[in-house]
Design a protein around this motif. Sequence first.
Motif, mmCIF file in Angstrom:
data_model
loop_
_atom_site.group_PDB
_atom_site.id
_atom_site.type_symbol
_atom_site.label_atom_id
_atom_site.label_comp_id
_atom_site.label_asym_id
_atom_site.label_seq_id
_atom_site.Cartn_x
_atom_site.Cartn_y
_atom_site.Cartn_z
ATOM 1 N N ARG A 273 -25.224 -2.965 44.657
ATOM 2 C CA ARG A 273 -25.391 -2.857 43.205
ATOM 3 C C ARG A 273 -25.333 -4.212 42.531
ATOM 4 O O ARG A 273 -26.048 -4.468 41.552
ATOM 5 C CB ARG A 273 -24.286 -1.952 42.654
ATOM 6 C CG ARG A 273 -24.421 -1.687 41.171
ATOM 7 C CD ARG A 273 -23.327 -0.758 40.681
ATOM 8 N NE ARG A 273 -23.438 -0.531 39.240
ATOM 9 C CZ ARG A 273 -22.602 0.216 38.538
ATOM 10 N NH1 ARG A 273 -21.571 0.808 39.159
ATOM 11 N NH2 ARG A 273 -22.776 0.362 37.233
ATOM 12 N N HIS A 274 -24.500 -5.120 43.039
ATOM 13 C CA HIS A 274 -24.373 -6.451 42.429
ATOM 14 C C HIS A 274 -25.624 -7.294 42.667
ATOM 15 O O HIS A 274 -26.025 -8.081 41.795
ATOM 16 C CB HIS A 274 -23.140 -7.159 42.991
ATOM 17 C CG HIS A 274 -22.918 -8.512 42.387
ATOM 18 N ND1 HIS A 274 -23.393 -9.674 42.965
ATOM 19 C CD2 HIS A 274 -22.276 -8.880 41.232
ATOM 20 C CE1 HIS A 274 -23.059 -10.706 42.211
ATOM 21 N NE2 HIS A 274 -22.372 -10.260 41.162
ATOM 22 N N HIS A 275 -26.230 -7.153 43.838
ATOM 23 C CA HIS A 275 -27.408 -7.954 44.181
ATOM 24 C C HIS A 275 -28.718 -7.181 44.005
ATOM 25 O O HIS A 275 -29.729 -7.544 44.596
ATOM 26 C CB HIS A 275 -27.309 -8.426 45.638
ATOM 27 C CG HIS A 275 -26.197 -9.418 45.854
ATOM 28 N ND1 HIS A 275 -26.311 -10.758 45.533
ATOM 29 C CD2 HIS A 275 -24.936 -9.259 46.350
ATOM 30 C CE1 HIS A 275 -25.182 -11.385 45.828
ATOM 31 N NE2 HIS A 275 -24.330 -10.505 46.335
ATOM 32 N N PRO A 277 -32.218 -6.205 42.452
ATOM 33 C CA PRO A 277 -33.194 -7.023 41.724
ATOM 34 C C PRO A 277 -33.338 -6.549 40.279
ATOM 35 O O PRO A 277 -33.186 -5.360 39.968
ATOM 36 C CB PRO A 277 -34.490 -6.801 42.516
ATOM 37 C CG PRO A 277 -34.304 -5.495 43.207
ATOM 38 C CD PRO A 277 -32.850 -5.394 43.505
ATOM 39 N N ASP A 278 -33.645 -7.518 39.374
ATOM 40 C CA ASP A 278 -33.827 -7.170 37.975
ATOM 41 C C ASP A 278 -35.225 -6.601 37.733
ATOM 42 O O ASP A 278 -36.027 -6.453 38.648
ATOM 43 C CB ASP A 278 -33.575 -8.394 37.097
ATOM 44 C CG ASP A 278 -34.445 -9.569 37.528
ATOM 45 O OD1 ASP A 278 -35.222 -9.395 38.500
ATOM 46 O OD2 ASP A 278 -34.351 -10.649 36.922
ATOM 47 N N GLU A 279 -35.505 -6.306 36.468
ATOM 48 C CA GLU A 279 -36.778 -5.675 36.131
ATOM 49 C C GLU A 279 -37.958 -6.598 36.384
ATOM 50 O O GLU A 279 -39.027 -6.164 36.844
ATOM 51 C CB GLU A 279 -36.753 -5.248 34.655
ATOM 52 C CG GLU A 279 -37.922 -4.361 34.249
ATOM 53 C CD GLU A 279 -37.880 -3.018 34.948
ATOM 54 O OE1 GLU A 279 -38.954 -2.417 35.139
ATOM 55 O OE2 GLU A 279 -36.779 -2.573 35.313
ATOM 56 N N ALA A 280 -37.794 -7.889 36.126
ATOM 57 C CA ALA A 280 -38.887 -8.830 36.348
ATOM 58 C C ALA A 280 -39.215 -8.962 37.835
ATOM 59 O O ALA A 280 -40.383 -9.010 38.222
ATOM 60 C CB ALA A 280 -38.509 -10.200 35.767
ATOM 61 N N ARG A 282 -38.699 -6.707 40.148
ATOM 62 C CA ARG A 282 -39.352 -5.463 40.578
ATOM 63 C C ARG A 282 -40.809 -5.422 40.137
ATOM 64 O O ARG A 282 -41.687 -4.948 40.867
ATOM 65 C CB ARG A 282 -38.585 -4.264 40.028
ATOM 66 C CG ARG A 282 -37.264 -3.993 40.731
ATOM 67 C CD ARG A 282 -36.739 -2.606 40.404
ATOM 68 N NE ARG A 282 -36.423 -2.490 38.983
ATOM 69 C CZ ARG A 282 -35.220 -2.720 38.458
ATOM 70 N NH1 ARG A 282 -34.211 -3.101 39.244
ATOM 71 N NH2 ARG A 282 -35.005 -2.577 37.158
#
Length: 357
Positions: A273-275, A277-280, A282
């Motif tokens: 959960r900490h690592h 990937p963000d929306e960009a 993805r």
Amino acid sequence: MKKTSGGGGGGSGAVGDKKRGRRSYVDSSTDTPPRKQAAKKDVFQTFAEKVRDHKELESRWAVLQETRVEYFRGKDFVSFLRNHPEIKDLLESDKNLETEDIANSLLRKNLIVRCDRVVKIVRPGKRKLSTWPAHLEIFPDQVFSDNDAFFAWTFVNRRPLWQTLLSFCWPVLTLAICLFPVYPHQVKLLILYFCAGVLLLILCLLLLRALVFGALWIVLGKRVWFFPNILAEEATLKELFQFWPQKDEGEGPKWTARLFFAVVAVLVILLLRHHAPDEAARARYQKRVSNIIDDVLEWSPRLALSGMMDKQSMVNDTDSENNTTDDGAEATPQPDRTEGETIPDEFEADETPDHHY
């Protein structure tokens, strides 16, 4: 007198012929004709095929001397004939035989062979030996027994019609896979989504059964595998999609091991959960994958050939431009110069521009 004696001789000869005829008829009636003998030999073969195809006799597949065989247990054979005595009618005159005698007849005719498990000791973590071993070996004493005895069929079972038809479909399927690049775009898209859906279903199924196993193992200490044979190497199609788990025959895990793996599972979940990937990230990954899929779907031999021709024409044009000057005269190739290279005086004189007209 001669006639009388001749007639008597002829009468006695006729009587002798009749006696010999009666004797030969009696002998021929006592002997079994060849066709009936052949039919009697095939009785046990027919009986064995009928028993093997019956669904009530539980059987499994195992490896016997590097060969996959179908086998059953002796106690299951006894209970099967007890519950289905009408199958003995196939034996005709031998239908009154006992179960042990029938099994011994099958052994003598080499229709079955008695086997024994290869692993005869209880493995660590198990309470008892496996009910259906995966590896077998031939037992020295070929006599029927219902006490932990296994018997493998030695004859090749008749193949069903659907398997025969399916064998003719494999070459067609192989040819269809090879012709995938020339399919229309919509057909390619349909095949791609179908294969991706099947792959996603398999991965989700494996992940779900692993999560269920881990949760029940940590909480209850039970080993529960749904679809227990989904990853088995030696399993039939029916056994492969068996849903209900088998009975847990091993010893329960210690509470310290369950606690340790519970902590490890929580740490792994927090780390993922900490690592994440963000929306960009993805979006970039999705765009990259979609471009790869579009390249695969839009490829065709015609586009490939046109691309090769365009590339070849561009190479030819570039070579022609390098070999000609602006006024159309052929350019003289100049030697490559490197830094620090000394040039003779005559070349420097030739290269010096002449300003005197």
